[in-house]
Design a protein around this motif. Structure first.
Motif, PDB file in Angstrom:
ATOM      1  N   GLU A   1       0.811  -1.221   0.000  1.00  0.00           N
ATOM      2  CA  GLU A   1       0.000   0.000   0.000  1.00  0.00           C
ATOM      3  C   GLU A   1       0.845   1.273   0.000  1.00  0.00           C
ATOM      4  O   GLU A   1       0.299   2.374  -0.117  1.00  0.00           O
ATOM      5  N   ASP A   2       2.148   1.147   0.127  1.00  0.00           N
ATOM      6  CA  ASP A   2       3.026   2.308  -0.010  1.00  0.00           C
ATOM      7  C   ASP A   2       3.325   2.623  -1.476  1.00  0.00           C
ATOM      8  O   ASP A   2       3.965   3.641  -1.772  1.00  0.00           O
ATOM      9  N   THR A   3       2.871   1.759  -2.376  1.00  0.00           N
ATOM     10  CA  THR A   3       3.085   1.993  -3.802  1.00  0.00           C
ATOM     11  C   THR A   3       2.434   3.298  -4.229  1.00  0.00           C
ATOM     12  O   THR A   3       1.247   3.517  -3.998  1.00  0.00           O
ATOM     13  N   ALA A   4       3.228   4.186  -4.831  1.00  0.00           N
ATOM     14  CA  ALA A   4       2.736   5.507  -5.216  1.00  0.00           C
ATOM     15  C   ALA A   4       3.844   6.257  -5.945  1.00  0.00           C
ATOM     16  O   ALA A   4       5.001   5.820  -5.964  1.00  0.00           O
ATOM     17  N   ILE A   5       3.465   7.383  -6.505  1.00  0.00           N
ATOM     18  CA  ILE A   5       4.452   8.353  -6.965  1.00  0.00           C
ATOM     19  C   ILE A   5       4.727   9.281  -5.786  1.00  0.00           C
ATOM     20  O   ILE A   5       3.790   9.833  -5.198  1.00  0.00           O
ATOM     21  N   TYR A   6       5.988   9.436  -5.454  1.00  0.00           N
ATOM     22  CA  TYR A   6       6.390  10.265  -4.320  1.00  0.00           C
ATOM     23  C   TYR A   6       6.957  11.594  -4.836  1.00  0.00           C
ATOM     24  O   TYR A   6       7.797  11.614  -5.736  1.00  0.00           O
ATOM     25  N   TYR A   7       6.477  12.678  -4.237  1.00  0.00           N
ATOM     26  CA  TYR A   7       6.876  14.025  -4.634  1.00  0.00           C
ATOM     27  C   TYR A   7       7.536  14.744  -3.464  1.00  0.00           C
ATOM     28  O   TYR A   7       7.008  14.694  -2.341  1.00  0.00           O
ATOM     29  N   CYS A   8       8.631  15.419  -3.724  1.00  0.00           N
ATOM     30  CA  CYS A   8       9.161  16.275  -2.681  1.00  0.00           C
ATOM     31  C   CYS A   8       8.578  17.671  -2.846  1.00  0.00           C
ATOM     32  O   CYS A   8       8.181  18.075  -3.937  1.00  0.00           O
ATOM     33  N   ASN A   9       8.519  18.373  -1.737  1.00  0.00           N
ATOM     34  CA  ASN A   9       7.833  19.656  -1.676  1.00  0.00           C
ATOM     35  C   ASN A   9       8.628  20.619  -0.816  1.00  0.00           C
ATOM     36  O   ASN A   9       9.155  20.245   0.229  1.00  0.00           O
ATOM     37  N   ALA A  10       8.680  21.867  -1.257  1.00  0.00           N
ATOM     38  CA  ALA A  10       9.261  22.944  -0.453  1.00  0.00           C
ATOM     39  C   ALA A  10       8.205  24.035  -0.321  1.00  0.00           C
ATOM     40  O   ALA A  10       7.761  24.579  -1.339  1.00  0.00           O
ATOM     41  N   PHE A  11       7.809  24.297   0.911  1.00  0.00           N
ATOM     42  CA  PHE A  11       6.796  25.319   1.184  1.00  0.00           C
ATOM     43  C   PHE A  11       7.496  26.550   1.712  1.00  0.00           C
ATOM     44  O   PHE A  11       8.041  26.533   2.812  1.00  0.00           O
ATOM     45  N   VAL A  12       7.477  27.614   0.903  1.00  0.00           N
ATOM     46  CA  VAL A  12       8.106  28.864   1.333  1.00  0.00           C
ATOM     47  C   VAL A  12       7.082  29.773   2.004  1.00  0.00           C
ATOM     48  O   VAL A  12       7.319  30.319   3.085  1.00  0.00           O
ATOM     49  N   SER A  13       5.937  29.921   1.354  1.00  0.00           N
ATOM     50  CA  SER A  13       4.854  30.725   1.897  1.00  0.00           C
ATOM     51  C   SER A  13       3.574  30.289   1.205  1.00  0.00           C
ATOM     52  O   SER A  13       3.603  29.443   0.307  1.00  0.00           O
ATOM     53  N   ALA A  14       2.474  30.907   1.585  1.00  0.00           N
ATOM     54  CA  ALA A  14       1.207  30.571   0.943  1.00  0.00           C
ATOM     55  C   ALA A  14       1.229  30.946  -0.540  1.00  0.00           C
ATOM     56  O   ALA A  14       0.457  30.412  -1.338  1.00  0.00           O
ATOM     57  N   GLN A  15       2.112  31.849  -0.913  1.00  0.00           N
ATOM     58  CA  GLN A  15       2.183  32.285  -2.311  1.00  0.00           C
ATOM     59  C   GLN A  15       3.321  31.609  -3.074  1.00  0.00           C
ATOM     60  O   GLN A  15       3.461  31.822  -4.282  1.00  0.00           O
ATOM     61  N   GLU A  16       4.101  30.820  -2.407  1.00  0.00           N
ATOM     62  CA  GLU A  16       5.273  30.251  -3.070  1.00  0.00           C
ATOM     63  C   GLU A  16       5.527  28.843  -2.543  1.00  0.00           C
ATOM     64  O   GLU A  16       5.878  28.659  -1.383  1.00  0.00           O
ATOM     65  N   GLU A  17       5.402  27.882  -3.438  1.00  0.00           N
ATOM     66  CA  GLU A  17       5.563  26.480  -3.093  1.00  0.00           C
ATOM     67  C   GLU A  17       6.112  25.757  -4.319  1.00  0.00           C
ATOM     68  O   GLU A  17       5.746  26.087  -5.451  1.00  0.00           O
ATOM     69  N   PHE A  18       6.993  24.790  -4.090  1.00  0.00           N
ATOM     70  CA  PHE A  18       7.640  24.108  -5.205  1.00  0.00           C
ATOM     71  C   PHE A  18       7.481  22.594  -5.068  1.00  0.00           C
ATOM     72  O   PHE A  18       7.472  22.058  -3.955  1.00  0.00           O
ATOM     73  N   TRP A  19       7.403  21.940  -6.220  1.00  0.00           N
ATOM     74  CA  TRP A  19       7.220  20.489  -6.279  1.00  0.00           C
ATOM     75  C   TRP A  19       8.247  19.870  -7.218  1.00  0.00           C
ATOM     76  O   TRP A  19       8.615  20.462  -8.235  1.00  0.00           O
ATOM     77  N   GLY A  20       8.656  18.659  -6.882  1.00  0.00           N
ATOM     78  CA  GLY A  20       9.453  17.879  -7.805  1.00  0.00           C
ATOM     79  C   GLY A  20       8.562  17.196  -8.823  1.00  0.00           C
ATOM     80  O   GLY A  20       7.337  17.291  -8.765  1.00  0.00           O
ATOM     81  N   GLN A  21       9.188  16.477  -9.736  1.00  0.00           N
ATOM     82  CA  GLN A  21       8.430  15.832 -10.814  1.00  0.00           C
ATOM     83  C   GLN A  21       7.877  14.473 -10.391  1.00  0.00           C
ATOM     84  O   GLN A  21       7.030  13.903 -11.078  1.00  0.00           O
ATOM     85  N   GLY A  22       8.352  13.960  -9.267  1.00  0.00           N
ATOM     86  CA  GLY A  22       7.860  12.686  -8.751  1.00  0.00           C
ATOM     87  C   GLY A  22       8.772  11.523  -9.091  1.00  0.00           C
ATOM     88  O   GLY A  22       9.444  11.512 -10.125  1.00  0.00           O
ATOM     89  N   THR A  23       8.786  10.553  -8.193  1.00  0.00           N
ATOM     90  CA  THR A  23       9.535   9.318  -8.426  1.00  0.00           C
ATOM     91  C   THR A  23       8.657   8.134  -8.023  1.00  0.00           C
ATOM     92  O   THR A  23       7.997   8.179  -6.983  1.00  0.00           O
ATOM     93  N   GLN A  24       8.633   7.118  -8.857  1.00  0.00           N
ATOM     94  CA  GLN A  24       7.744   5.981  -8.627  1.00  0.00           C
ATOM     95  C   GLN A  24       8.343   5.023  -7.607  1.00  0.00           C
ATOM     96  O   GLN A  24       9.514   4.629  -7.711  1.00  0.00           O
ATOM     97  N   VAL A  25       7.539   4.637  -6.647  1.00  0.00           N
ATOM     98  CA  VAL A  25       7.887   3.589  -5.694  1.00  0.00           C
ATOM     99  C   VAL A  25       6.857   2.476  -5.847  1.00  0.00           C
ATOM    100  O   VAL A  25       5.653   2.728  -5.731  1.00  0.00           O
ATOM    101  N   THR A  26       7.329   1.283  -6.120  1.00  0.00           N
ATOM    102  CA  THR A  26       6.453   0.136  -6.272  1.00  0.00           C
ATOM    103  C   THR A  26       6.889  -0.956  -5.303  1.00  0.00           C
ATOM    104  O   THR A  26       8.051  -1.360  -5.310  1.00  0.00           O
ATOM    105  N   VAL A  27       5.963  -1.408  -4.469  1.00  0.00           N
ATOM    106  CA  VAL A  27       6.246  -2.446  -3.484  1.00  0.00           C
ATOM    107  C   VAL A  27       5.453  -3.686  -3.869  1.00  0.00           C
ATOM    108  O   VAL A  27       4.227  -3.657  -3.907  1.00  0.00           O
ATOM    109  N   SER A  28       6.163  -4.751  -4.146  1.00  0.00           N
ATOM    110  CA  SER A  28       5.505  -5.996  -4.548  1.00  0.00           C
ATOM    111  C   SER A  28       5.263  -6.870  -3.323  1.00  0.00           C
ATOM    112  O   SER A  28       6.030  -6.874  -2.374  1.00  0.00           O
TER     113      SER A  28
END
Length: 114
Positions: A86-113
């Motif tokens: 159930e941890d299988t997902a696309i994982y994104y990193c995030n940087a929250f600077v303020s309510a007006q400025e937030e950044f996201w990565g493109q995502g990396t796939q994690v698959t647990v069999s």
């Protein structure tokens, strides 16, 4: 502009471990918080773990005791142990600077069999 790049995803068997990394580049920023989110199939994006500049840590109940967030404002990490299907997902990193400025990565796939 700020770019976030994740790495470390992949395929792992249940019970295994992975370590995700997020690297920030571009202009200098001082985020209030750095974190990891994930989006599984058919699910909304959800918070996995977050750490504030002041050192406060927040974890989703589903990952407490298994995942650990660490790092600094340039590189931060998510150590994932005892992984479950159930941890299988696309994982994104995030940087929250303020309510007006937030950044996201493109995502990396994690698959647990199972």
């Amino acid at each position: 502009q700020v770019q976030l790049v994740e790495s470390g995803g992949g395929l792992v068997q249940a019970g295994g471990s992975l370590r995700l990394s997020c690297a920030a580049s571009g202009r200098i920023m001082s985020p209030y918080a750095m974190g990891w989110y994930r989006q599984g199939p058919g699910n909304q994006r959800e918070l996995v773990a977050r750490m504030t500049r002041g050192g406060n840590l927040i974890y989703a109940d589903s990952v407490k005791g298994r995942f650990t967030i660490s790092g600094n404002i340039v590189h931060w990490y998510l150590q994932m142990n005892s992984l479950k299907p159930e941890d299988t997902a696309i994982y994104y990193c995030n940087a929250f600077v303020s309510a007006q400025e937030e950044f996201w990565g493109q995502g990396t796939q994690v698959t647990v069999s199972s």
